[in-house]
Design a protein around this motif. Structure first.
Motif, PDB file in Angstrom:
ATOM      1  N   HIS A 276      48.810  48.272 -19.908  1.00 49.58           N
ATOM      2  CA  HIS A 276      47.505  49.007 -19.169  1.00 49.58           C
ATOM      3  C   HIS A 276      46.591  47.984 -18.473  1.00 49.58           C
ATOM      4  N   TRP A 277      46.779  48.003 -17.146  1.00 45.99           N
ATOM      5  CA  TRP A 277      46.211  47.023 -16.678  1.00 45.99           C
ATOM      6  C   TRP A 277      45.591  47.489 -15.165  1.00 45.99           C
ATOM      7  N   PRO A 278      44.181  47.434 -14.615  1.00 46.64           N
ATOM      8  CA  PRO A 278      43.392  46.586 -15.398  1.00 46.64           C
ATOM      9  C   PRO A 278      42.733  47.400 -16.530  1.00 46.64           C
ATOM     10  N   THR A 279      42.144  46.700 -17.385  1.00 50.46           N
ATOM     11  CA  THR A 279      41.585  47.128 -18.580  1.00 50.46           C
ATOM     12  C   THR A 279      39.967  47.482 -18.230  1.00 50.46           C
ATOM     13  N   ALA A 280      39.202  48.025 -19.050  1.00 47.85           N
ATOM     14  CA  ALA A 280      37.585  48.092 -18.846  1.00 47.85           C
ATOM     15  C   ALA A 280      37.309  46.598 -18.759  1.00 47.85           C
ATOM     16  N   LEU A 281      37.778  45.931 -19.614  1.00 43.11           N
ATOM     17  CA  LEU A 281      37.017  44.487 -19.635  1.00 43.11           C
ATOM     18  C   LEU A 281      37.480  43.616 -18.614  1.00 43.11           C
ATOM     19  N   SER A 282      38.880  43.757 -18.223  1.00 43.17           N
ATOM     20  CA  SER A 282      39.277  42.956 -17.071  1.00 43.17           C
ATOM     21  C   SER A 282      38.449  43.265 -15.826  1.00 43.17           C
ATOM     22  N   ALA A 283      38.236  44.404 -15.658  1.00 44.64           N
ATOM     23  CA  ALA A 283      37.719  44.936 -14.401  1.00 44.64           C
ATOM     24  C   ALA A 283      36.151  44.483 -14.425  1.00 44.64           C
ATOM     25  N   ALA A 284      35.468  44.635 -15.667  1.00 44.47           N
ATOM     26  CA  ALA A 284      34.161  43.858 -15.615  1.00 44.47           C
ATOM     27  C   ALA A 284      34.104  42.322 -15.100  1.00 44.47           C
ATOM     28  N   TRP A 285      35.174  41.709 -15.556  1.00 44.78           N
ATOM     29  CA  TRP A 285      35.466  40.162 -15.171  1.00 44.78           C
ATOM     30  C   TRP A 285      35.718  40.057 -13.938  1.00 44.78           C
ATOM     31  N   ASP A 286      36.218  40.884 -13.048  1.00 45.39           N
ATOM     32  CA  ASP A 286      36.425  40.996 -11.737  1.00 45.39           C
ATOM     33  C   ASP A 286      35.211  41.144 -11.279  1.00 45.39           C
ATOM     34  N   ARG A 287      34.287  42.276 -11.549  1.00 47.92           N
ATOM     35  CA  ARG A 287      33.040  42.520 -11.090  1.00 47.92           C
ATOM     36  C   ARG A 287      32.228  41.147 -11.042  1.00 47.92           C
ATOM     37  N   ALA A 288      32.396  40.589 -12.122  1.00 45.85           N
ATOM     38  CA  ALA A 288      31.553  39.194 -12.381  1.00 45.85           C
ATOM     39  C   ALA A 288      32.102  37.883 -11.555  1.00 45.85           C
ATOM     40  N   ASP A 289      33.176  37.994 -10.854  1.00 47.68           N
ATOM     41  CA  ASP A 289      33.981  37.012 -10.262  1.00 47.68           C
ATOM     42  C   ASP A 289      34.397  35.912 -11.287  1.00 47.68           C
ATOM     43  N   ARG A 290      34.916  36.376 -12.552  1.00 45.71           N
ATOM     44  CA  ARG A 290      35.247  35.293 -13.324  1.00 45.71           C
ATOM     45  C   ARG A 290      36.921  35.738 -13.793  1.00 45.71           C
ATOM     46  N   VAL A 291      37.591  34.698 -14.058  1.00 46.71           N
ATOM     47  CA  VAL A 291      38.797  34.864 -14.182  1.00 46.71           C
ATOM     48  C   VAL A 291      39.192  35.590 -15.442  1.00 46.71           C
ATOM     49  N   ALA A 292      40.311  36.673 -15.504  1.00 52.20           N
ATOM     50  CA  ALA A 292      40.571  37.436 -16.455  1.00 52.20           C
ATOM     51  C   ALA A 292      42.447  37.334 -16.415  1.00 52.20           C
ATOM     52  N   ARG A 293      42.823  37.282 -17.542  1.00 53.22           N
ATOM     53  CA  ARG A 293      44.278  37.126 -17.705  1.00 53.22           C
ATOM     54  C   ARG A 293      44.892  38.179 -18.720  1.00 53.22           C
ATOM     55  N   SER A 294      45.891  38.821 -18.226  1.00 50.70           N
ATOM     56  CA  SER A 294      46.579  39.883 -19.074  1.00 50.70           C
ATOM     57  C   SER A 294      47.368  39.080 -20.146  1.00 50.70           C
ATOM     58  N   GLY A 295      48.017  39.905 -21.085  1.00 48.14           N
ATOM     59  CA  GLY A 295      48.645  39.522 -22.070  1.00 48.14           C
ATOM     60  C   GLY A 295      50.005  39.076 -21.909  1.00 48.14           C
ATOM     61  N   LEU A 296      50.450  39.079 -20.487  1.00 50.25           N
ATOM     62  CA  LEU A 296      51.817  38.881 -20.090  1.00 50.25           C
ATOM     63  C   LEU A 296      52.118  37.257 -20.514  1.00 50.25           C
ATOM     64  N   GLY A 297      51.081  36.366 -20.284  1.00 47.35           N
ATOM     65  CA  GLY A 297      51.277  34.894 -20.690  1.00 47.35           C
ATOM     66  C   GLY A 297      51.546  34.832 -22.213  1.00 47.35           C
ATOM     67  N   MET A 298      50.746  35.586 -23.044  1.00 51.89           N
ATOM     68  CA  MET A 298      51.023  35.231 -24.512  1.00 51.89           C
ATOM     69  C   MET A 298      52.392  35.963 -24.719  1.00 51.89           C
ATOM     70  N   LEU A 299      52.810  37.039 -24.133  1.00 49.39           N
ATOM     71  CA  LEU A 299      53.804  37.673 -24.438  1.00 49.39           C
ATOM     72  C   LEU A 299      55.001  36.957 -24.105  1.00 49.39           C
ATOM     73  N   LEU A 300      55.115  36.222 -22.888  1.00 48.21           N
ATOM     74  CA  LEU A 300      55.921  35.184 -22.534  1.00 48.21           C
ATOM     75  C   LEU A 300      56.108  34.081 -23.613  1.00 48.21           C
ATOM     76  N   HIS A 301      55.115  33.459 -23.916  1.00 53.80           N
ATOM     77  CA  HIS A 301      55.214  32.341 -24.836  1.00 53.80           C
ATOM     78  C   HIS A 301      55.584  32.412 -26.292  1.00 53.80           C
ATOM     79  N   GLN A 302      55.064  33.744 -26.757  1.00 54.10           N
ATOM     80  CA  GLN A 302      55.366  34.158 -28.113  1.00 54.10           C
ATOM     81  C   GLN A 302      56.842  34.394 -28.104  1.00 54.10           C
TER      82      GLN A 302
END
Length: 291
Positions: free
Chosen positions: A228-254
């Motif tokens: 589910h992307w964007p999430t409510a939190l990632s949208a807030a990070w976008d509004r604040a012009d901050r970096v948000a990463r999804s769980g795909l990186g975690m999924l890849l490395h695990q």
């Protein structure tokens, strides 16, 4: 018969693997594992199966010696922990197993979520953290806390709707030498942190006001959600012009750590052609899904 490093002699037919969970149709694990095994020249099959906690024991008991291992997602990490006859340190600390290696001596349980978080953050240049925040207090939050301990964190704020849900994390923090503090979603001002790890379900309701307050002082956001992307939190990070990463990186490395386990019997033992395998897995995540 073949001998695989770390596992002793195995059946030549031990080539079947699956990811189990409920729900499971959204899983990207089959794509990731298939990409790695193609590079490694392994003719192993990796599928998915919908299994809940009630049916786990029966399904697990039916596995024969053609099965090499399982990846486990929610809600099976606790029952997989109980099914393992031996567990790695990360699994013991979290009480969660997301990888079962069907060793002839007995199933061995591992938690690769912790390493997945650590390695995903390293992709963003984050290898040490002093103060961090975890949003949510469920099972994945324990893996996040252990990952933060490996990055050297001293203090962690846990944002949760129910303060009592943080009790287990507070106890784990004491074992790890981390000061864990409970904060509320209704707080209007959170202390500044270098990193926020969100462990909420993708559709968890979070008000814009609460999300914006967290984003204001939250540093980089690693949201473990990827379906589910964007999430409510990632949208807030976008509004604040901050970096948000999804769980795909975690999924890849695990998943890479799981491939190490299934191939070498050890999450710390690198693969032959590991860089090539990881590259193929990254490309697999860029492909469209049919789910």
């Amino acid at each position: 018969m073949r001998r695989t490093p770390g596992l002793g002699v195995l059946s030549p037919h031990a080539t079947r693997l699956e990811v189990w969970g409920d729900p499971i149709a959204h899983s990207r694990s089959p794509q990731l594992h298939a990409a790695a095994y193609a590079v490694l020249g392994l003719d192993w099959s990796y599928g998915l199966r919908r299994v809940d906690e009630a049916s786990f024991a029966g399904e697990f008991a039916d596995l024969d010696d053609s099965w090499r291992g399982l990846s486990l997602t929610m809600p099976l990490k606790g029952v997989a922990f109980a099914a393992a006859s031996a567990r790695d340190r990360r699994a013991e600390l979290t009480g969660a197993v997301n990888t079962l290696l069907l060793d002839p001596a007995g199933p061995r349980g591992f938690n690769t979520d912790v390493g997945g978080i650590v390695r995903a953050l390293a992709d963003d240049g984050i290898t040490t953290v002093e103060r961090a925040r975890i949003v949510g207090a469920g099972a994945t939050a324990t893996s996040a806390l252990v990952a933060l301990s490996e990055l050297g964190v001293d203090e962690v704020d846990v944002v949760a709707r129910r303060p009592e849900a943080v009790t287990a994390l507070t106890e784990l923090g004491r074992r790890l030498g981390i000061a864990v503090r409970t904060t509320s979603f209704t707080a209007s001002d959170h202390g500044a942190v270098e990193l926020t790890i969100a462990t909420l379900p993708g559709d968890a309701p979070v008000t814009d006001a609460a999300a914006d307050a967290l984003a204001h002082s939250g540093g980089l956001l690693l949201d473990v959600v990827y379906g589910h992307w964007p999430t409510a939190l990632s949208a807030a990070w976008d509004r604040a012009d901050r970096v948000a990463r999804s769980g795909l990186g975690m999924l890849l490395h695990q998943a890479l750590l799981q491939v190490r386990i299934f191939r070498n019997g050890d999450p710390d033992a690198p693969l032959a052609n590991e860089a090539e395998s990881l590259g193929a897995m990254r490309r697999a995540l860029e492909e469209p899904t049919t789910a």
